[in-house]
Design a protein around this motif. Structure first.
Motif, short mmCIF file in Angstrom:
data_model
loop_
_atom_site.label_atom_id
_atom_site.label_comp_id
_atom_site.label_asym_id
_atom_site.label_seq_id
_atom_site.Cartn_x
_atom_site.Cartn_y
_atom_site.Cartn_z
N ALA A 84 -8.72 2.26 67.76
CA ALA A 84 -7.89 3.46 67.76
C ALA A 84 -8.65 4.55 67.04
O ALA A 84 -9.33 4.28 66.04
CB ALA A 84 -6.55 3.19 67.08
N GLU A 85 -8.55 5.77 67.55
CA GLU A 85 -9.25 6.88 66.89
C GLU A 85 -8.59 8.20 67.26
O GLU A 85 -7.92 8.32 68.29
CB GLU A 85 -10.72 6.90 67.26
N THR A 92 -6.36 8.10 70.79
CA THR A 92 -6.69 7.13 71.84
C THR A 92 -6.55 5.72 71.29
O THR A 92 -7.13 5.40 70.25
CB THR A 92 -8.13 7.34 72.34
N LEU A 93 -5.78 4.90 71.97
CA LEU A 93 -5.61 3.49 71.62
C LEU A 93 -6.20 2.66 72.76
O LEU A 93 -5.83 2.83 73.92
CB LEU A 93 -4.13 3.16 71.46
N THR A 94 -7.12 1.78 72.41
CA THR A 94 -7.77 0.92 73.40
C THR A 94 -7.37 -0.52 73.13
O THR A 94 -7.39 -0.98 71.99
CB THR A 94 -9.30 1.07 73.33
N VAL A 104 -8.45 -10.63 80.87
CA VAL A 104 -8.02 -9.38 80.23
C VAL A 104 -9.01 -8.29 80.60
O VAL A 104 -10.19 -8.55 80.82
CB VAL A 104 -7.91 -9.52 78.69
N ARG A 105 -8.51 -7.09 80.67
CA ARG A 105 -9.34 -5.93 80.99
C ARG A 105 -9.04 -4.82 80.00
O ARG A 105 -7.92 -4.69 79.50
CB ARG A 105 -9.06 -5.44 82.42
N VAL A 106 -10.02 -3.99 79.74
CA VAL A 106 -9.86 -2.88 78.80
C VAL A 106 -8.92 -1.84 79.39
O VAL A 106 -9.06 -1.44 80.56
CB VAL A 106 -11.21 -2.24 78.47
N ALA A 107 -7.95 -1.41 78.60
CA ALA A 107 -7.03 -0.35 78.99
C ALA A 107 -6.84 0.58 77.80
O ALA A 107 -7.17 0.22 76.66
CB ALA A 107 -5.69 -0.94 79.44
N SER A 108 -6.34 1.77 78.05
CA SER A 108 -6.16 2.72 76.94
C SER A 108 -4.95 3.61 77.20
O SER A 108 -4.52 3.79 78.34
CB SER A 108 -7.41 3.57 76.74
N ILE A 109 -4.41 4.14 76.12
CA ILE A 109 -3.35 5.13 76.20
C ILE A 109 -3.74 6.30 75.31
O ILE A 109 -4.46 6.14 74.32
CB ILE A 109 -1.99 4.54 75.78
N HIS A 110 -3.28 7.47 75.68
CA HIS A 110 -3.69 8.71 74.99
C HIS A 110 -2.45 9.56 74.70
O HIS A 110 -1.55 9.68 75.53
CB HIS A 110 -4.65 9.51 75.87
N TYR A 111 -2.45 10.18 73.50
CA TYR A 111 -1.36 11.08 73.14
C TYR A 111 -1.94 12.26 72.37
O TYR A 111 -2.87 12.11 71.56
CB TYR A 111 -0.32 10.38 72.27
N LEU A 112 -1.38 13.45 72.61
CA LEU A 112 -1.76 14.63 71.84
C LEU A 112 -1.02 14.61 70.51
O LEU A 112 0.14 14.24 70.44
CB LEU A 112 -1.43 15.90 72.61
N PRO A 165 -17.62 -4.55 78.60
CA PRO A 165 -16.60 -3.51 78.36
C PRO A 165 -15.75 -3.77 77.12
O PRO A 165 -15.36 -2.83 76.42
CB PRO A 165 -15.75 -3.55 79.63
N ILE A 166 -15.45 -5.03 76.83
CA ILE A 166 -14.63 -5.36 75.66
C ILE A 166 -15.41 -5.11 74.38
O ILE A 166 -14.89 -4.53 73.42
CB ILE A 166 -14.14 -6.81 75.76
N PHE A 167 -16.68 -5.52 74.34
CA PHE A 167 -17.51 -5.24 73.17
C PHE A 167 -17.63 -3.74 72.93
O PHE A 167 -17.57 -3.27 71.80
CB PHE A 167 -18.90 -5.87 73.35
N ALA A 168 -17.82 -2.99 74.02
CA ALA A 168 -17.98 -1.54 73.88
C ALA A 168 -16.69 -0.89 73.38
O ALA A 168 -16.72 -0.02 72.50
CB ALA A 168 -18.40 -0.94 75.22
N ALA A 169 -15.56 -1.32 73.92
CA ALA A 169 -14.27 -0.74 73.51
C ALA A 169 -13.97 -1.04 72.05
O ALA A 169 -13.30 -0.25 71.38
CB ALA A 169 -13.16 -1.27 74.41
N ALA A 170 -14.46 -2.18 71.55
CA ALA A 170 -14.24 -2.55 70.14
C ALA A 170 -15.29 -1.95 69.22
O ALA A 170 -15.34 -2.29 68.03
CB ALA A 170 -14.22 -4.07 70.01
N ARG A 171 -16.14 -1.11 69.77
CA ARG A 171 -17.19 -0.41 69.01
C ARG A 171 -18.20 -1.37 68.37
O ARG A 171 -18.73 -1.11 67.27
CB ARG A 171 -16.58 0.48 67.92
N CYS A 172 -18.47 -2.48 69.05
CA CYS A 172 -19.49 -3.41 68.56
C CYS A 172 -20.88 -2.86 68.89
O CYS A 172 -21.07 -2.16 69.89
CB CYS A 172 -19.33 -4.78 69.22
N GLU A 173 -21.85 -3.16 68.03
CA GLU A 173 -23.25 -2.83 68.32
C GLU A 173 -23.88 -4.04 69.00
O GLU A 173 -23.88 -5.14 68.45
CB GLU A 173 -24.00 -2.51 67.02
#
Length: 512
Positions: A84-85, A92-94, A104-112, A165-173
């Motif tokens: 989340a950031e 943005t919540l991933t 499972v697949r990466v999904a996200s929701i967004h709010y202003l 995609p899951i590693f990337a969404a979790a901000r892993c290096e």
């Protein structure tokens, strides 16, 4: 597959109600605009919306004709929250969204977010990530090894589709390298800088983790490397025992999520000495019917997993025996005492370092052998016993050896023992068939003819045969005497619980 929610039910079917502690309610609820709120509940993030962004169905009026404007409630388990950031004024919540039972697949929701709410939103995100990761390390630095031959050549495809995609969404290096030949992972791990990575993940079967442990064991600072770098498996092979034990699944995408959320867990490793060679084992060692079925049915691989059942039946019904002389350092001798040992571990929440033998802590090479090697005289308290009718000698460091094959239900990641099963080869044919079925229905441990002990070392000397099969972590080794010794907590893995395997354990309320 391990459940992605505490109840085991689909966490994305609405409505879901969770109780939030009154005193924490204000800090736990984030209102985003007029039409949505995000609530940190007990086990899940509750999303309350007035539109259809997250729902699978529309709410109809009493006639079932006109969509209503009722709000819908959905829950995302904290285990599934990846990141989340707040960027500028967009939250943005991933998360990992189940698309089927095993995917499972990466999904996200967004709010202003309004400017006046930015500070509260940042604090709320911090609380969300604390709950989402708990004991697990965030943004892991992962060295990924891809066996291009794994999964019948599909490992690379599965990595790109299910895991990356899951590693990337979790901000892993992430640093990815393909293995080119047998033993390549040993070389890679031996040269690895343990300060540069938190995890080595193998897209493979159980062979690559075996190589990685042995590569780390070759380093001058082997003890530190094995303690510092967690070895994990992204299941792209046939057995995938490591992933079944630590993640409860052989799904590549679910395993990736489990690694993102995995808790550092010490793992007992076993030194195997054979001739003048010393190797490390993390999974199992077998002599007899299991080894022969695993390694001796390569000619019928076209049968798939059925080749194992067929191989067992042929040998069990034929009452095949594998004579050997065996000496064992028995530490917990009876099933009743093993059950009690396992019961105590269920509530053991001690920290990481207390689960390791203090003598192995340090920056030096592998620890010395307390019991010597196979070339040394037997320890004074070991007795060599002849087993002329041995049918199966199977030592397991983990519970599952394959899907639905919970051979070692009392196995624990770091209790300082390996679990030994021995069965005579001359048991009746009906008992042999019942044994095969018992492994699948979790009653194998309780069978009268199954000798189950917890041990810290052994020596086995095959006799009466010039050739045969010995399996170490599923790999074939020379058919000659070898000795094993357990090192408590020498290795490190990631697990869901931090202290248990994802297998059904032994019953603790029956007589043994």
């Amino acid at each position: 597959m391990a459940s992605l929610s505490p109840s085991g039910s689909d966490p994305f079917i609405d409505p879901i109600e969770e109780v939030v502690e009154d005193e924490a309610l204000e800090d736990s609820v984030l209102v985003v605009g007029r039409d949505a709120s995000l609530t940190l509940a007990t086990d899940s993030l509750i999303v309350l919306v007035a539109d259809e962004n997250l729902t699978r169905r529309k709410t109809l009026n009493c006639c079932g004709l006109i969509p209503s404007s009722s709000k819908t409630t959905q829950a995302i388990p904290f285990f599934n929250v990846l990141w989340a950031e707040l960027s500028d004024f967009e939250l943005t919540l991933t998360y990992a969204r189940p698309t089927s039972e095993n995917v499972v697949r990466v999904a996200s929701i967004h709010y202003l977010v309004e400017k006046a709410e930015r500070r509260k939103t940042i604090a709320w995100i911090s609380k969300l990530l604390d709950r989402a990761y708990g004991e697990s390390q965030r943004r892991k630095r992962i060295k990924v090894l891809v066996n291009p031959f794994g999964g019948k050549g599909s490992a690379q495809k599965w990595y790109l589709r299910d895991i990356e995609p899951i590693f990337a969404a979790a901000r892993c290096e992430v640093d990815v390298e393909r293995t080119a030949y047998r033993g390549h992972a040993v070389e890679i791990a031996a040269k690895l800088d343990p300060d540069a990575y938190d995890v080595i993940a193998s897209c493979s079967g159980d062979g690559l983790p075996h190589e990685v442990f042995n590569g780390l064991g070759k380093k001058k600072d082997a003890r530190r490397a094995l303690s510092q770098v967690a070895v994990v498996q992204l299941p792209c092979g046939t057995g995938n025992a490591m992933s079944w034990n630590l993640n409860g699944t052989d799904s590549t995408s679910v395993a990736a999520l489990c690694i993102v959320k995995g808790i550092r867990t010490p793992l007992d490793l076993v030194s195997i000495t054979q001739g003048d060679k010393r190797t490390l084992s993390f999974l199992s060692q077998a002599v007899g019917v299991v080894a022969e079925v695993d390694l001796g049915t390569e000619n019928i691989r076209w049968m798939g997993s059925a080749r194992f059942t067929y191989g067992f039946l042929v040998r069990l019904l034929g009452k095949t025996v594998y004579p050997a002389d065996i000496a064992v350092k028995v530490d917990i001798p009876t099933k009743a005492s093993i059950r009690e040992h396992y019961r105590k571990e269920l509530s053991n929440r001690s920290d990481f370092n207390s689960r390791r033998d203090p003598s192995i802590v340090g920056d030096s090479t592998l620890p010395g052998l307390r019991y010597g090697s196979v070339q040394d005289p037997l320890p004074a308290d070991w007795s060599l016993v002849s087993h002329d009718k041995l049918g199966n000698f199977y030592s397991g460091n983990m519970a599952f050896m394959a899907p639905n094959a919970n051979f070692f239900p009392a196995a624990l990641p770091n209790d300082g023992y390996t679990d030994l099963v021995t069965v005579d080869g001359d048991i009746s044919r009906s008992a042999a068939i019942k044994s095969l079925m018992a492994v699948e229905n979790d009653t194998f441990f309780d069978m009268v003819h199954v000798n189950y002990r917890k041990i810290s070392g052994y020596r086995i000397i095959p006799k009466g045969q010039r050739s045969g099969y010995i399996s170490i972590d599923g790999e074939r080794v020379p058919f000659e005497p070898f000795q094993a010794e357990v090192h408590r907590g020498l290795g490190t893995v990631l697990s869901r619980s931090g202290h248990l395997y994802e297998a059904k354990g032994v019953a603790i309320n029956t007589e043994g």
